[in-house]
Design an enzyme around this catalytic site. Structure first.
Site, PDB file in Angstrom:
ATOM      1  N   ASN A   1       0.836  -1.198   0.000  1.00 31.73           N
ATOM      2  CA  ASN A   1       0.000   0.000   0.000  1.00 31.73           C
ATOM      3  C   ASN A   1       0.869   1.245   0.000  1.00 31.73           C
ATOM      4  O   ASN A   1       1.772   1.373   0.842  1.00 31.73           O
ATOM      5  CB  ASN A   1      -0.877   0.012   1.270  1.00 31.73           C
ATOM      6  CG  ASN A   1      -1.704   1.275   1.387  1.00 31.73           C
ATOM      7  OD1 ASN A   1      -2.658   1.461   0.642  1.00 31.73           O
ATOM      8  ND2 ASN A   1      -1.338   2.154   2.321  1.00 31.73           N
ATOM      9  N   GLU A   2       0.627   2.136  -0.935  1.00 30.91           N
ATOM     10  CA  GLU A   2       1.268   3.470  -0.965  1.00 30.91           C
ATOM     11  C   GLU A   2       2.757   3.410  -0.621  1.00 30.91           C
ATOM     12  O   GLU A   2       3.239   4.155   0.242  1.00 30.91           O
ATOM     13  CB  GLU A   2       0.535   4.428  -0.019  1.00 30.91           C
ATOM     14  CG  GLU A   2      -0.894   4.690  -0.436  1.00 30.91           C
ATOM     15  CD  GLU A   2      -1.601   5.807   0.327  1.00 30.91           C
ATOM     16  OE1 GLU A   2      -1.044   6.316   1.319  1.00 30.91           O
ATOM     17  OE2 GLU A   2      -2.731   6.163  -0.076  1.00 30.91           O
TER      18      GLU A   2
ATOM     19  N   GLU B   1      -8.450   3.683  -3.587  1.00 32.20           N
ATOM     20  CA  GLU B   1      -8.810   4.601  -2.482  1.00 32.20           C
ATOM     21  C   GLU B   1      -9.239   5.910  -3.111  1.00 32.20           C
ATOM     22  O   GLU B   1      -8.431   6.587  -3.765  1.00 32.20           O
ATOM     23  CB  GLU B   1      -7.635   4.850  -1.531  1.00 32.20           C
ATOM     24  CG  GLU B   1      -7.374   3.717  -0.568  1.00 32.20           C
ATOM     25  CD  GLU B   1      -6.336   4.061   0.490  1.00 32.20           C
ATOM     26  OE1 GLU B   1      -6.289   5.210   0.958  1.00 32.20           O
ATOM     27  OE2 GLU B   1      -5.555   3.150   0.830  1.00 32.20           O
TER      28      GLU B   1
END
Ligand code: AHR
Length: 501
Positions: free
Chosen positions: A174-175, A295
């Protein structure tokens, strides 16, 4: 009084493409009160025997997400998935470094998979590529998807889950471009670990679909270069590149510009498509990488980060990012959905972040009530009403000026057709704060002969009106009479249904 009209031209030959239902996904992270006192609260009067809140489940079903991403988010980058399986009484309590919370691990993978089944949603899992890597990721796929007869699949069975979860979609971290991420990486470092994790995970289950991390948002200094480098490393092993973005009207200062946020979402998506296709050309690859906007939402992020210094105590399920959304924000959320529908040929999956309490369409009180935020309605409208294919529209509308985006079209719209029923649904927003506009619908070819059968509107004379536990229906949609004339009020979200004579 009606201002200048808006013309919407549709023809069945002009389509954007089939809509993947996973475009209407959402997100449950172990963050704040999403899980604990959100979806799960064993002592709540509506809780079932597994501890899931029945009032929340009912609202989630009404909202209609198709897929839910889990368990993070920033949380996943320091998460040991093994902590969340096996007998609950033996699970460790850990410090969650992402949100400065204590994580009891009462809810983990198998509980969440159970909840997903009850909610009727597909599970999308993220693996930890921050503090962990290839080994933990491939073991997790084996635990989830292998039928039995091996260490990890038999462990799952010993944990009471006989049939494999068959999780199809996996996020490779994630990110990972973000300095705030535990285990933050350069694009080369991330590309290497992502491609090796992907290879091992696919060897366990060749049917899975994999999402590589794109930038944390389009304002990151490395945006673009990150996507290009990561895709050059991972191209053959991944299917999607992720996009994340949150929109806000900082300190409620410039509603007019904020209402045009979807223009910047359009640009963001177009830039990632261009970058992915640049890499495709550079590598001479026949394969096309699709986009997972896993997201997106409105988030009062500036205000949230002002509280960073206050989050000192370690707490279980603290109230983090519990934004309360206004009528105007529901309209903006509608425009973001329109942007996703208009890019549905390339954005195949998307997740409204998040589902309950944390920047969410559903809010709960611990031990108490649950209600719909204003933003619940446009999401439920699109998830519930969008047809099977997006139509490519030509929209000519009045324009108005904004400080941030210059002159913009007052009306944005997307339309879908359902190939089974033939129904067309037009989703339209009038972003003008002052002027109504009348819709001039021009449908030709096989679409000639359609007429409007239903018009549902979300609009409030006070753009800052919100729903609360005590006043939960202040902002909600209303039915407009069907008269042959469709008017889009200023600052309104509209769902216009059309059927053939
Ligand atoms: O959704 C909240 C957070 O926003 C997520 O944990 C993270 O991925 C993003 O920065």
């Amino acid at each position: 009084m009606t201002g200048n009209p808006t013309t919407v031209v549709m023809h069945e030959a002009f389509t954007i493409g089939e809509i993947d239902r996973r475009l209407f996904g959402s997100f449950v992270e172990h963050m704040g009160r999403t899980v604990y006192t959100g979806i799960y609260e064993p002592n709540h009067p509506s809780a079932d025997s597994r501890g899931f809140r029945g009032d929340v489940l009912t609202l989630v079903k009404e909202l209609g997400p198709t897929m839910v991403r889990y368990p993070g988010g920033n949380f996943v980058s320091a998460y040991n998935w093994e902590d969340g399986v096996g007998p609950a009484s033996e699970r460790p309590v850990r410090l969650d470094l992402a949100w400065r919370s204590t994580e009891t691990n009462e809810v983990g993978l198998n509980e969440f998979a159970e909840w997903s089944k009850s909610a009727g949603v597909e599970l999308m899992l993220a693996v930890n590529l921050g503090t962990r890597g290839v080994d933990a990721a491939r073991n997790l796929v084996e635990y989830c998807n292998h039928p039995g007869g091996t260490y990890w699949s038999d462990l799952r069975r010993r944990h009471g889950v006989q049939a494999p979860h068959n999780v199809k979609v996996w996020c490779l971290g994630n990110e990972m471009d973000a300095p705030w991420q535990i285990g933050h990486k350069t694009p080369m470092e991330y590309g290497r670990i992502a491609v090796e994790a992907a290879k091992a995970m696919r060897r366990v289950d060749p049917t899975i679909e994999l999402v590589a991390c794109g930038s944390s948002n389009s304002r990151m200094p490395t945006f673009g270069a990150w996507e290009a480098t990561v895709l050059e490393q991972t191209y053959d092993q991944v299917d999607y590149i992720s996009l994340h973005n949150y929109y806000e009207d900082v300190d409620d200062r410039d509603l007019n510009s904020f209402l045009a946020s979807s223009d910047s979402m359009d640009d963001f998506i177009d830039s990632v498509v261009a970058t992915a296709d640049f890499v495709k050309g550079k590598l001479h690859s026949p394969k096309t990488i699709q986009l997972s906007f896993d997201e997106w939402n409105i988030w009062h992020q500036t205000e949230f980060h002002r509280g960073d210094t206050e989050r000192e105590a370690w707490r279980k399920a603290p109230d983090l990012a519990e934004d309360i959304y206004s009528a105007a924000e529901a309209v903006v959320l509608g425009t973001l959905l329109i942007s996703l529908l208009n890019h549905s040929d390339r954005v195949r999956m998307a997740c409204l972040a998040q589902l309950v309490n944390v920047i969410a369409p559903i809010t709960t009180e611990p031990s108490g009530r649950a209600w719909r935020q204003s933003t619940f309605y446009p999401f439920a409208d699109v998830a519930g009403r969008a047809g099977t294919r997006s139509l490519r529209l030509s929209v000519t509308s009045p324009q108005h000026d904004t400080d941030r985006y210059g002159r913009v079209s007052s009306v944005v719209a997307a339309a879908t057709i359902d190939d089974t029923t033939g129904e067309i649904v037009l989703f339209a927003v009038n972003r003008s704060p002052t002027d109504p506009t009348q819709l001039d619908l021009s449908l030709s070819g096989t679409l000639a002969g359609y007429h409007v059968t239903d018009h549902r509107v979300l609009q409030n004379d006070d753009p800052y009106a919100v729903n609360t536990a005590d006043d939960p229906y202040k902002v909600e949609p209303r039915q407009e009479p069907v008269t042959g004339v469709v008017t889009l009020s200023p600052l309104s979200w509209n769902v216009v249904t059309m059927q053939k004579n």
